[in-house]
Design an enzyme around this catalytic site. Structure first.
Site, short mmCIF file in Angstrom:
data_model
loop_
_atom_site.label_atom_id
_atom_site.label_comp_id
_atom_site.label_asym_id
_atom_site.label_seq_id
_atom_site.Cartn_x
_atom_site.Cartn_y
_atom_site.Cartn_z
N PRO A 145 0.84 -1.21 0.00
CA PRO A 145 0.00 0.00 0.00
C PRO A 145 0.86 1.25 0.00
O PRO A 145 1.97 1.28 0.53
CB PRO A 145 -0.79 -0.12 1.31
CG PRO A 145 -0.76 -1.58 1.64
CD PRO A 145 0.57 -2.07 1.15
N CYS A 146 0.34 2.29 -0.61
CA CYS A 146 1.06 3.57 -0.71
C CYS A 146 0.97 4.33 0.60
O CYS A 146 -0.12 4.62 1.08
CB CYS A 146 0.47 4.40 -1.85
SG CYS A 146 1.25 5.99 -2.07
N GLN A 147 2.11 4.62 1.20
CA GLN A 147 2.17 5.39 2.45
C GLN A 147 3.25 6.46 2.35
O GLN A 147 4.30 6.23 1.75
CB GLN A 147 2.49 4.46 3.63
CG GLN A 147 1.40 3.43 3.92
CD GLN A 147 1.89 2.37 4.88
OE1 GLN A 147 2.77 1.58 4.56
NE2 GLN A 147 1.30 2.34 6.07
N LEU A 189 0.84 6.65 -7.23
CA LEU A 189 2.08 6.67 -6.46
C LEU A 189 3.12 7.58 -7.12
O LEU A 189 3.96 8.18 -6.42
CB LEU A 189 2.63 5.24 -6.33
CG LEU A 189 3.95 5.09 -5.56
CD1 LEU A 189 3.82 5.57 -4.12
CD2 LEU A 189 4.43 3.64 -5.59
N HIS A 192 2.40 10.93 -5.76
CA HIS A 192 2.16 11.00 -4.32
C HIS A 192 3.24 11.84 -3.64
O HIS A 192 4.42 11.65 -3.89
CB HIS A 192 2.16 9.58 -3.75
CG HIS A 192 1.68 9.47 -2.34
ND1 HIS A 192 2.52 9.28 -1.27
CD2 HIS A 192 0.44 9.55 -1.81
CE1 HIS A 192 1.83 9.22 -0.16
NE2 HIS A 192 0.55 9.38 -0.46
#
Length: 410
Positions: A145-147, A189, A192
């Site tokens: 997941p993108c964090q 992403l 992001h």
């Protein structure tokens, strides 16, 4: 190319621009369109698209790339495995998975039911010790997941990512030292945190000893997937290896929803019947009025205002609302639920959401791939998956790169 004329929607998807942008290009003369002889919609001649370098593959005379065979047994570890779309695609390409991790219990059951011999490790990835696989795997993959990261300096180090799921992906790479690392994620992403997140991921992989190929967004419609889905892939090659990695070449033929659900090039039979969600009566009455390929703007004006409520006055396309799919185009990107008001995915003929097996076919899962858990869990597992055929294309690219090695490195 499988059509003489391409629709506004198809060209917009190919170029990753909005339909409104194409209309502006028409007005300015940058791109010429023709009108459909029956409905008057904008259409495009393939030859008029030669001005776009990224669509050059549509016009070269080379045949689609043939499948390559692995020179030896290549072993992989996959994190965040979900329902197995990526793992199954890699398996079809000739890669063998020795460990899959997933925290969702239903997805784990899906993996075990379909592949009893797979080593499925259920639970928190941070609890797994990967050191027993040091030097034993060729590839580590993961759809983390993108964090966001916390940036203390210009470059991000391995320890700076601690606490994120990308850190666990990087830790698995550090502990196993594979030949190739492959991360996949949503297109967003790339932008992001203004690009800082993907730049941080790249710097971490470089610190761990990997040469990172410029991340690339692959459009599923170019890889035998009848769906307008995009996935970002980040590939790292161990710096001591003298091999080249090339992302898979796009296919010229674009498949449609008809190819997914009817007997044809993808499947030998029509889609099997299965369970699926239903619309409430009031919503079904509205959706009955929407033509194939249409959306809320095709409703009578009073119904538009009633259905859209305040959104009617906010402007913008909102083309996912009250949206019915068309047989003659790829499906829109599937979501985790087939009947969300903002991202409607209505069957082209019947007034209902797609069933579970229809969902699975649009993601190019085989008909015998069973999904565990409740109906909503099954939809979620399928909607989150990497399309199997796209994963196979990436797997073929991985095999082609690994086949360049004359012997297995230490």
């Amino acid at each position: 190319m499988n059509k003489k004329l391409l629709s506004l929607s198809e060209v917009a998807d190919m170029l990753s621009v909005s339909k409104e942008t194409l209309r502006r290009w028409d007005t300015s003369g940058k791109l010429n369109s023709v009108r459909h002889p029956v409905n008057g919609y904008r259409m495009y001649k393939p030859n008029d698209l030669k001005i776009f370098e990224q669509l050059g593959f549509l016009f070269d005379s080379k045949p689609d790339v043939k499948k390559v065979k692995a020179k030896r047994k290549y072993r992989t570890i996959e994190l965040f495995a979900g329902a197995g779309g990526l793992a199954l695609g890699l398996e079809k390409a000739g890669l063998s998975c020795v460990l899959l991790n997933e925290i969702d219990k239903n997805a784990c059951q899906t993996l075990r039911v379909n592949r009893p011999k797979w080593n499925v490790v259920e639970g928190d990835v941070s609890k797994i010790d990967f050191t027993p696989y040091a030097g034993e795997v060729d590839v580590v993959t993961g759809g983390f997941p993108c964090q966001a990261f916390s940036y203390a300096g210009k470059k991000l180090g391995f320890e700076d990512a601690r606490g994120t799921l990308f850190y666990e992906f990087a830790r698995a790479i550090k502990e196993t030292n594979p030949l190739i690392a492959v991360g996949e994620n949503v297109r967003g992403l790339l932008t992001h945190e203004n690009g800082k997140t993907v730049a941080g991921m790249t710097s971490i992989l470089e610190e761990l000893g990997y040469r990172v190929i410029p991340p690339q967004v692959l459009k599923a419609i170019f890889y035998n997937v009848p769906q307008k889905r995009e996935r970002l892939f980040i590939v790292g090659i161990r710096k001591d290896l003298n091999i080249n990695f090339e992302f898979p070449s796009p296919n010229k033929k674009i498949l449609t929803l008809k190819d997914a659900l009817k007997k044809g090039v993808l499947y030998d039979i029509d889609v099997p019947t299965s369970s699926g969600q239903k619309y409430p009566k009031d919503k079904a009455i509205v959706m009955d009025m929407v033509p194939p390929g249409g959306y809320w703007r095709d409703l009578p004006l009073p119904v538009q205002k009633s259905y859209m409520k305040n959104s009617f006055f906010l402007g913008g396309g909102k083309t996912g609302m009250a949206r019915r799919m068309s047989w003659d185009e790829p499906s829109l990107t599937l979501t985790c639920a087939p009947a969300q008001k903002q991202t409607e995915r209505c069957h082209p003929e019947e007034t209902r959401p797609f069933t579970v097996r229809e969902y699975a076919r649009i993601q190019t899962f085989p008909d015998d791939w069973a999904f565990a858990g409740s109906l909503s869990s099954q939809y979620k597992q399928i909607g989150n998956a990497v399309p199997v055929n796209l994963a196979e294309a990436i797997g073929q690219a991985i095999v082609s790169a690994l086949n360049q090695l004359t012997k297995k490195p230490t």
